[in-house]
Design a protein around this motif. Structure first.
Motif, PDB file in Angstrom:
ATOM      1  N   PRO A 188       0.791  -1.219  -0.171  1.00 34.87           N
ATOM      2  CA  PRO A 188       0.075   0.065  -0.029  1.00 34.87           C
ATOM      3  C   PRO A 188       0.913   1.065   0.131  1.00 34.87           C
ATOM      4  O   PRO A 188       1.954   1.202   0.555  1.00 34.87           O
ATOM      5  N   GLY A 189       0.388   2.269  -0.656  1.00 35.33           N
ATOM      6  CA  GLY A 189       1.170   3.459  -0.820  1.00 35.33           C
ATOM      7  C   GLY A 189       2.100   3.431  -1.907  1.00 35.33           C
ATOM      8  O   GLY A 189       2.693   4.670  -2.241  1.00 35.33           O
ATOM      9  N   ILE A 190       2.756   2.476  -2.214  1.00 41.97           N
ATOM     10  CA  ILE A 190       3.574   2.170  -3.248  1.00 41.97           C
ATOM     11  C   ILE A 190       3.131   1.600  -4.657  1.00 41.97           C
ATOM     12  O   ILE A 190       3.363   2.231  -5.772  1.00 41.97           O
ATOM     13  N   GLY A 217      -2.479   4.222  -0.624  1.00 43.99           N
ATOM     14  CA  GLY A 217      -2.715   3.318   0.725  1.00 43.99           C
ATOM     15  C   GLY A 217      -3.611   4.094   1.489  1.00 43.99           C
ATOM     16  O   GLY A 217      -3.903   5.543   1.257  1.00 43.99           O
ATOM     17  N   LEU A 218      -4.299   3.408   2.357  1.00 44.19           N
ATOM     18  CA  LEU A 218      -5.229   4.069   3.568  1.00 44.19           C
ATOM     19  C   LEU A 218      -4.426   4.581   4.722  1.00 44.19           C
ATOM     20  O   LEU A 218      -3.883   3.406   5.307  1.00 44.19           O
ATOM     21  N   LYS A 272      -0.741   3.489   9.045  1.00 44.33           N
ATOM     22  CA  LYS A 272      -1.465   2.577   8.146  1.00 44.33           C
ATOM     23  C   LYS A 272      -2.682   2.057   8.946  1.00 44.33           C
ATOM     24  O   LYS A 272      -2.558   1.882  10.049  1.00 44.33           O
ATOM     25  N   VAL A 273      -3.948   2.260   7.999  1.00 43.28           N
ATOM     26  CA  VAL A 273      -5.126   1.569   8.654  1.00 43.28           C
ATOM     27  C   VAL A 273      -5.035   0.075   8.151  1.00 43.28           C
ATOM     28  O   VAL A 273      -4.846  -0.256   6.914  1.00 43.28           O
ATOM     29  N   ASP A 274      -5.167  -0.906   9.349  1.00 45.39           N
ATOM     30  CA  ASP A 274      -5.242  -2.389   8.848  1.00 45.39           C
ATOM     31  C   ASP A 274      -6.446  -2.782   8.378  1.00 45.39           C
ATOM     32  O   ASP A 274      -7.492  -2.160   8.622  1.00 45.39           O
ATOM     33  N   HIS A 275      -6.426  -3.906   7.657  1.00 44.59           N
ATOM     34  CA  HIS A 275      -7.425  -4.428   7.147  1.00 44.59           C
ATOM     35  C   HIS A 275      -8.782  -4.659   8.264  1.00 44.59           C
ATOM     36  O   HIS A 275      -8.228  -5.212   9.354  1.00 44.59           O
ATOM     37  N   MET A 276      -9.865  -4.288   7.988  1.00 47.95           N
ATOM     38  CA  MET A 276     -10.907  -4.323   9.083  1.00 47.95           C
ATOM     39  C   MET A 276     -10.759  -3.440  10.328  1.00 47.95           C
ATOM     40  O   MET A 276     -11.460  -3.946  11.444  1.00 47.95           O
ATOM     41  N   ARG A 325       7.919   8.361  -4.385  1.00 48.02           N
ATOM     42  CA  ARG A 325       6.781   7.636  -5.267  1.00 48.02           C
ATOM     43  C   ARG A 325       5.662   6.996  -4.205  1.00 48.02           C
ATOM     44  O   ARG A 325       5.589   5.694  -4.678  1.00 48.02           O
ATOM     45  N   GLN A 326       5.118   7.487  -3.242  1.00 42.88           N
ATOM     46  CA  GLN A 326       4.228   7.117  -2.703  1.00 42.88           C
ATOM     47  C   GLN A 326       2.796   8.031  -2.790  1.00 42.88           C
ATOM     48  O   GLN A 326       3.018   9.111  -2.939  1.00 42.88           O
ATOM     49  N   HIS A 327       1.897   7.201  -2.782  1.00 40.56           N
ATOM     50  CA  HIS A 327       0.496   7.893  -2.648  1.00 40.56           C
ATOM     51  C   HIS A 327      -0.437   7.523  -1.556  1.00 40.56           C
ATOM     52  O   HIS A 327      -0.782   6.048  -1.434  1.00 40.56           O
ATOM     53  N   TRP A 328      -0.910   8.263  -0.470  1.00 42.07           N
ATOM     54  CA  TRP A 328      -1.638   7.888   0.460  1.00 42.07           C
ATOM     55  C   TRP A 328      -2.899   8.672   0.711  1.00 42.07           C
ATOM     56  O   TRP A 328      -2.874   9.965   0.211  1.00 42.07           O
ATOM     57  N   ILE A 329      -4.026   8.222   1.276  1.00 34.37           N
ATOM     58  CA  ILE A 329      -5.342   9.068   1.453  1.00 34.37           C
ATOM     59  C   ILE A 329      -5.633   8.567   2.946  1.00 34.37           C
ATOM     60  O   ILE A 329      -5.399   7.733   3.396  1.00 34.37           O
TER      61      ILE A 329
END
Length: 135
Positions: A4-6, A10-11, A43-47, A83-87
């Motif tokens: 995520p993010g790469i 990523g959230l 980072k927000v983990d799954h669930m 080279r990272q993208h996060w929301i």
């Protein structure tokens, strides 16, 4: 395995922790934005609910016990240099206990309270969006 993010956006989450007109900031040692001052977060983990993730990350990175929080803003970081993208969903609190400590010295090299009118530079985009939303 895709990261995520790469490999895809990523959230993330963050928490602006305030006390007496000051904000808690930490200096990052790793990408994205190594060397920049930032609010606590990750980072927000799954669930995992983003608000719970913000509380967890803040407690892990600062040693504080976080109580109630409220939503502050949304931040999108597209960091070409890394080279990272996060929301990221950013929350805010003044409801905590304890004193901040540098609990993750492998990720953060400094932590402290800063007056909102005299912030250290450079600020991460994540932190800059939070400060702007507090304005």
């Amino acid at each position: 395995m895709a990261a995520p993010g790469i490999d895809f956006p990523g959230l993330g989450c963050g928490l602006a922790i305030l006390r007496d007109g000051k904000i808690l900031l930490c200096r990052r040692m790793k990408a994205p934005e190594a060397g920049h001052w930032s609010i606590v977060g990750g980072k927000v983990d799954h669930m995992e609910r983003s608000e719970d993730a913000a509380r967890r990350e803040a407690e892990e990175e600062s040693g504080l016990s976080i109580h109630s929080t409220r939503f502050l803003c949304l931040s999108e970081q597209m960091i070409e240099a890394d080279r990272q993208h996060w929301i990221s969903l950013i929350y805010v609190t003044e409801d905590f206990s304890g004193e901040p400590q540098l609990t993750e010295p492998d990720k953060l090299c400094d932590i402290g309270w800063f007056d909102l009118a005299a912030l250290p530079q450079p600020l991460s985009r994540f932190a800059a969006d939070a400060v702007r939303a507090l304005g």
